[in-house]
Structure formats: structure tokens, C-alpha cells
Design an enzyme around this catalytic site. Structure first.
Site, PDB file in Angstrom:
ATOM      1  N   GLU A 234       0.842  -1.195   0.000  1.00 15.02           N
ATOM      2  CA  GLU A 234       0.000   0.000   0.000  1.00 15.02           C
ATOM      3  C   GLU A 234       0.874   1.240   0.000  1.00 15.02           C
ATOM      4  O   GLU A 234       1.597   1.512   0.969  1.00 15.02           O
ATOM      5  CB  GLU A 234      -0.935   0.021   1.213  1.00 15.02           C
ATOM      6  CG  GLU A 234      -1.801   1.279   1.239  1.00 15.02           C
ATOM      7  CD  GLU A 234      -2.733   1.339   2.432  1.00 15.02           C
ATOM      8  OE1 GLU A 234      -3.275   2.430   2.703  1.00 15.02           O
ATOM      9  OE2 GLU A 234      -2.917   0.300   3.085  1.00 15.02           O
ATOM     10  N   LYS A 366      -8.499 -15.214  16.022  1.00 20.09           N
ATOM     11  CA  LYS A 366      -8.667 -14.799  14.621  1.00 20.09           C
ATOM     12  C   LYS A 366     -10.104 -14.454  14.278  1.00 20.09           C
ATOM     13  O   LYS A 366     -10.539 -14.665  13.146  1.00 20.09           O
ATOM     14  CB  LYS A 366      -8.120 -15.884  13.685  1.00 20.09           C
ATOM     15  CG  LYS A 366      -6.650 -16.202  13.937  1.00 20.09           C
ATOM     16  CD  LYS A 366      -6.155 -17.383  13.150  1.00 20.09           C
ATOM     17  CE  LYS A 366      -4.705 -17.703  13.531  1.00 20.09           C
ATOM     18  NZ  LYS A 366      -4.193 -18.917  12.883  1.00 20.09           N
ATOM     19  N   ASP A 442       1.668 -14.206  12.740  1.00 25.06           N
ATOM     20  CA  ASP A 442       0.530 -14.788  12.028  1.00 25.06           C
ATOM     21  C   ASP A 442      -0.362 -13.650  11.529  1.00 25.06           C
ATOM     22  O   ASP A 442      -1.010 -12.968  12.323  1.00 25.06           O
ATOM     23  CB  ASP A 442      -0.266 -15.691  12.974  1.00 25.06           C
ATOM     24  CG  ASP A 442      -1.345 -16.493  12.249  1.00 25.06           C
ATOM     25  OD1 ASP A 442      -1.742 -16.083  11.145  1.00 25.06           O
ATOM     26  OD2 ASP A 442      -1.779 -17.523  12.792  1.00 25.06           O
ATOM     27  N   HIS A 540      -2.737  10.132  -1.786  1.00 27.69           N
ATOM     28  CA  HIS A 540      -2.911   8.796  -2.354  1.00 27.69           C
ATOM     29  C   HIS A 540      -2.932   8.833  -3.879  1.00 27.69           C
ATOM     30  O   HIS A 540      -2.444   7.913  -4.531  1.00 27.69           O
ATOM     31  CB  HIS A 540      -4.197   8.151  -1.818  1.00 27.69           C
ATOM     32  CG  HIS A 540      -3.993   7.431  -0.524  1.00 27.69           C
ATOM     33  ND1 HIS A 540      -3.848   6.076  -0.454  1.00 27.69           N
ATOM     34  CD2 HIS A 540      -3.881   7.893   0.748  1.00 27.69           C
ATOM     35  CE1 HIS A 540      -3.661   5.712   0.812  1.00 27.69           C
ATOM     36  NE2 HIS A 540      -3.678   6.804   1.552  1.00 27.69           N
TER      37      HIS A 540
END
Length: 555
Positions: A234, A366, A442, A540
Site C-alpha cells: 500500500e 482470529k 501470524d 494517495h
């Protein structure tokens, strides 16, 4: 910071696919083949010629100077010596001529296919330069590929069958290409140690994905400077976080506190009735029984230490949320082993207990869950800083009142309107994920690790800005899992938290959690400032837009 980067070697194009052949490969003609003498002898002749000519000319010119003879008057031997000197210098300037440079030229040309490595029992390391294409395959590999394609040979057995992890990945990759009819030419296969992930990180590998790693910093946290690696695709993310670091540095740094450190696992068990399930709940939560359960739990590891058990009842089903310290490991496997020990122990006194699952989602792993937001999971961290008024104006290009109002309306009110769970922030998950990928965590645990509430308040008579992030469930480790891979270990080493702590167990993982929180603090500062100043879309569009024509590169 002095950062030096070696330019990568140009990838060697692989030869076109060819049928397996047992004939000897013909060597390509070399430039040195045209010389009348062997290349080493040619180099030696020119070196001797240079030395002899230089010695002769220096001796003649010395005699002329002593006898006051004109230097421009030369004899036939002198002319021969001058010609020999010039020609040998021209040759030697080429660094010993063809023999040296032809090896460099050959790197850019097509090389003959190399034979496959011999059979080895253990998987060797493969650390060659990255290659995007599949090299030629031997006749043995062709037989294996056909077996994988027709289903007679399971793909997952290739590593154990061949004993060569790189070769197994190549065979699997070619079989996949033939099955799907689609190319994987853009996916590198060489330059990676496949043995390091065998049985640990990834199964059935066919290559690896390249993610750029940027470095933002320094982050001044608790009086120490850190340069934070961030793996992301990004645009603006690293630059924006770096601007937040600059604002924190100019204001004297940030401070952090680890409030809690404990990984959780919550098995689900079932009884014949709710009354029997409640009986086990009372037994587990009774302080008298905690020491006994701790001894049983702690047998699983020298680092695992049971901290507490929280129970929740749903009819005749019982969920027991075990919390324990896990040293410098993230600790999911460690706590699971301890829980299994306790369940086996409890079944002696509660034989009618039916174990449904070692994980009953009361952990909760998660997934966004209120229990993590309220009780915490992993490391619970708060990080704060006071940003000076002049820094807000000069570095962040906005004002303190504008930031305070935007935080209240966006991060607090807006998130409440959306019914957010742990999402009272601007983009904590952006920074958490980038640091997680770079350091071998993770990535899926970004879900709960990004739980964050960002607070902003005007202080010092409204001149300065107090900003803080509270993150109750940052799940990180510095040993185990992806942290042992070379690239990820290098990023941990950059932060000074590679491996297990040599002091108190868990110090490295706790420090890493505070660095994550400090990075989130910087990211929140910068993005909120860009929003307050109306710069988000402009930045951006400038830095996060690809100029590549994707229609031409589409396959």
C-alpha cells in the site's frame, strides 16, 4: 541512517522447454577459442611483455638523462619497446583480457541446462538468486510430473520421496501448470530455503510471493530508538507512519506500558445436563483447586504458567477460557498442550465429560470478539505521547482543536454508529499487518491484534495534543512459526528482539508488542492529520497510483 543496498543480479533466462535427452550437452563457443595460445598463456605473455618493455625503456631513459642525450631520439629497439608497452597496457587494462571478461559476458547469455542435484536424504538449503522461470527437467522429473498429474503420486509426498525440497517444489509447480494450463512465470521459485518451512510454515510450496519491506523511523519509545520494518504493497503507508514517528521524535518521544500478558485457549465440553456442567464450572473456578490445575497445566512447557481460568455456561455446554504466560512465543501451541493436559486430568473426576473441541471459540482466535476487547488476549498495551503545538502545525500540517474534534466524530462517534467492535481507530490494522508480515507473525491474528481505541485530548491549556492508543490483544512472538525464517528473523534483529530473551522470558515479545503499539500511534497521528487537513485523497493520488498499463501486462 546509512542504508546500503546491493543491486540484484539480472535473472538468468531459462532455456526453452525441451524433451528429455541423455545426450551430452554441446558447450557454446567462447571468445578465447580464437586465440592461438591458451588464455592463461596469453595473459602470461602480455604480462612478461609489459615488464620487459617497461624495464628496457626506464633503463635507456636513465642512461640518456645521465649523458644529457635528447630523449626524443629513439632507436629501433626503443620503438619496439614502446609499441610492446602500449599494446600490453591496452591488453592488461582489460583485466587480463578475454579470459576475465568472457565469464561476465556469459552471464547475460543462455547457459546450457544443469543436471539435477543428486539424491539426498535431508532437504538442502536453496539460496540461489531468484529465478522467475522453471528450469529444464530431467527424465526422472518428467516421470514424477506425469504421476502427479494423473493422480497416482500424491503431491504432498514429493519432499519425503525426493529428499530435496527445492526439486519437489519444481516438480509440483510444473505439474500444476500442466493440470491448470496456466503459467506461474511471475512467481519466483529459486532463492528460497524450502527446507526451512518443511513441517513448520507451509505445505505444498510452488514458489514464494515477494512483498517489499520499507523502514520507518526512528520511533523514540521509552527512551530508545527503533527503526520499524513494514511489509506492505500500500503506497503512502510507510511514508505516513514515518511522518508520525517524526512528530513523536520532535515532541520528546512516546511511552508505553504492558498491562497484561497471557495467551488464551478455551475448550468446549458437554455434559448430560446443565447441572453437571455447572458442577465442573464451580470446581474449576474454586481457588482451592487452582494450584492443582496449575501443576498439571505447567507440565506442558518450562515457559507455560497458568494464570487463570474463566468459565462460561451455555445450557449443558461449558467453555473454559485458560490464560497463561508463554515466554517469548506467541504461545498458541503451548497453551493448547497445557489445556489438553488439564482436560485429561479432569476426566478422571468427571468421566461423563465429553470433549467437543480443544477450541470452542471463547478464546477467541482470529475473530473479532468482545471477550478479547474486554479481557484482553496476548499482550494488552497502552502507548501515549504529548505532541507539541508547533509540531502539530509544522509536521502534521493541522491544529490541535481540529484533531480532537475529528477523533471524537470519526474514531469514537462514527465507530459507535457503525457498531464497531474494537474498531475505535483510524487504521490500526494497516500498521499491525505490515509489521506482522515483516516480523513473521501470524497475519490472520491481525483481526484481534488490531483492536484499538485512539484517544486525543488537548492539554497544557489547549496548546498541545495528548494522543494514546489502547490495544488489549496484541498477539506476537519472537520465537517459533515464521519468526525463524531468514527474512523475518532479519527484521526482528533490526528491532533488537530476535529470538528468546536472554534475561526474563517474554521480554522480547513484550517489547515487540510495545513497538507495534508505538507504530500504530504514529500511524493514527499521521492519517488523522491528513484527514483533518484534507490531504488524504491528494497524497494517495500522488503516491498510491500505478502508472503501469495493466491491460498490456494481462495474460
Amino acid at each position: 541512517m546509512d542504508v546500503r543496498r546491493r543491486l540484484p543480479r539480472r535473472p538468468t533466462p531459462s532455456p526453452p522447454p525441451s524433451k528429455p535427452s541423455t545426450t551430452t550437452t554441446t558447450l557454446r563457443p567462447r571468445a578465447s577459442d580464437a586465440l592461438p595460445l591458451p588464455i592463461w598463456l596469453t595473459n602470461l605473455v602480455f604480462l612478461f611483455l609489459f615488464a620487459a618493455a617497461a624495464t628496457h625503456l626506464m633503463r635507456v631513459w636513465r642512461d640518456k638523462i645521465r649523458s644529457s642525450s635528447p630523449l626524443h631520439v629513439v632507436s629501433l629497439p626503443d620503438i619496439a619497446a614502446i609499441v610492446s608497452l602500449v599494446s600490453s597496457v591496452i591488453y592488461l587494462i582489460g583485466f587480463s583480457g578475454i579470459g576475465f571478461i568472457q565469464s561476465d559476458i556469459s552471464e547475460d547469455e543462455e547457459e546450457p541446462p544443469k543436471p539435477n542435484p543428486p539424491f539426498v536424504k535431508s532437504c538442502p538449503q536453496s539460496l540461489d538468486s531468484p529465478s522467475l522461470t522453471q528450469p529444464d527437467l530431467s527424465s526422472d522429473d518428467e516421470d514424477l510430473i506425469r504421476s502427479v498429474v494423473d493422480g497416482s503420486l500424491p503431491s504432498y509426498t514429493l519432499e519425503s520421496r525426493l529428499g530435496d525440497c527445492r526439486r519437489a517444489a519444481g516438480v509440483r509447480r510444473e505439474a500444476l501448470r500442466r493440470i491448470t494450463g496456466r503459467s506461474l512465470d511471475g512467481l519466483p521459485i529459486d532463492g528460497f530455503d524450502y527446507a526451512s518451512i518443511l513441517g513448520q510454515c507451509c505445505e505444498l510450496p510452488v514458489g514464494y510471493v515477494q512483498i517489499p519491506v520499507g523502514v520507518a523511523g526512528p520511533l523514540v519509545l521509552d527512551g530508545t530508538e527503533y527503526y520499524v520494518p513494514m511489509a506492505t504493497t500500500e503506497g503512502c503507508l510507510v511514508a505516513s507512519t514515518n511522518r508520525g514517528f517524526k512528530a513523536i521524535l520532535a515532541s520528546g518521544g512516546a511511552e508505553s506500558v504492558v498491562l497484561k500478558d497471557g495467551m488464551t485457549r478455551a475448550p468446549a465440553v458437554r455434559f448430560g445436563s446443565a447441572k453437571k456442567a455447572a458442577r465442573l464450572k464451580f470446581f474449576v473456578e474454586d481457588p482451592v483447586n487452582f494450584d492443582t490445575l496449575s501443576v498439571v497445566f505447567n507440565r506442558s512447557s518450562r515457559f507455560a504458567r497458568l494464570q487463570g481460568i474463566q468459565c462460561a455456561l451455555a445450557g449443558k455446554n461449558l467453555y473454559m477460557r485458560f490464560s497463561c504466560s508463554t515466554g517469548d512465543a506467541m504461545g498458541m501451541n503451548m497453551v493448547s498442550k497445557g489445556v489438553q493436559n488439564v482436560l485429561d486430568f479432569l476426566q478422571n473426576d468427571f468421566p461423563d465429560m465429553e470433549i467437543i473441541s480443544i477450541s470452542g471459540n471463547f478464546c477467541s482466535d482470529k475473530k473479532p470478539a468482545a471477550v478479547n476487547w474486554i479481557e484482553g488476549r496476548g499482550k494488552s498495551v497502552v502507548c501515549e505521547a504529548v505532541i507539541k503545538e508547533e509540531v502539530v502545525k509544522k509536521v502534521l500540517k493541522t491544529t490541535v482543536p481540529a484533531l480532537v474534534e475529528l477523533n471524537m466524530l470519526k474514531n469514537l462517534t462514527g465507530s459507535a454508529v457503525a457498531g464497531a467492535l474494537g474498531g475505535f481507530n483510524a487504521h490500526a490494522s494497516n500498521i499491525v499487518t505490515a509489521v506482522f508480515i515483516a516480523t513473521g507473525q501470524d497475519p490472520a491474528q491481525n483481526v484481534e491484534s488490531s483492536h484499538c481505541i485512539t484517544m486525543m485530548e488537548a492539554v497544557n491549556d489547549g496548546k498541545d495534543l495528548h494522543v494514546s492508543v489502547t490495544m488489549p490483544s496484541i498477539e506476537v512472538g519472537t520465537v517459533g512459526g515464521g519468526t525463524q525464517l531468514a527474512s523475518q528473523a532479519a527484521c526482528l534483529n533490526l528491532l533488537g528482539v530476535k529470538g528468546a530473551s536472554l534475561g526474563t522470558p517474554g521480554d522480547n515479545s513484550r517489547l515487540l508488542s510495545t513497538i507495534v503499539a508505538g507504530s500504530v500511534l504514529a500511524g493514527e497521528l499521521s492519517l488523522m492529520s491528513a484527514l483533518a487537513a484534507g490531504q488524504l485523497v491528494k497524497s494517495h493520488m500522488k503516491y498510491n497510483r500505478s502508472s503501469k498499463d495493466m491491460s498490456k501486462s494481462a495474460s
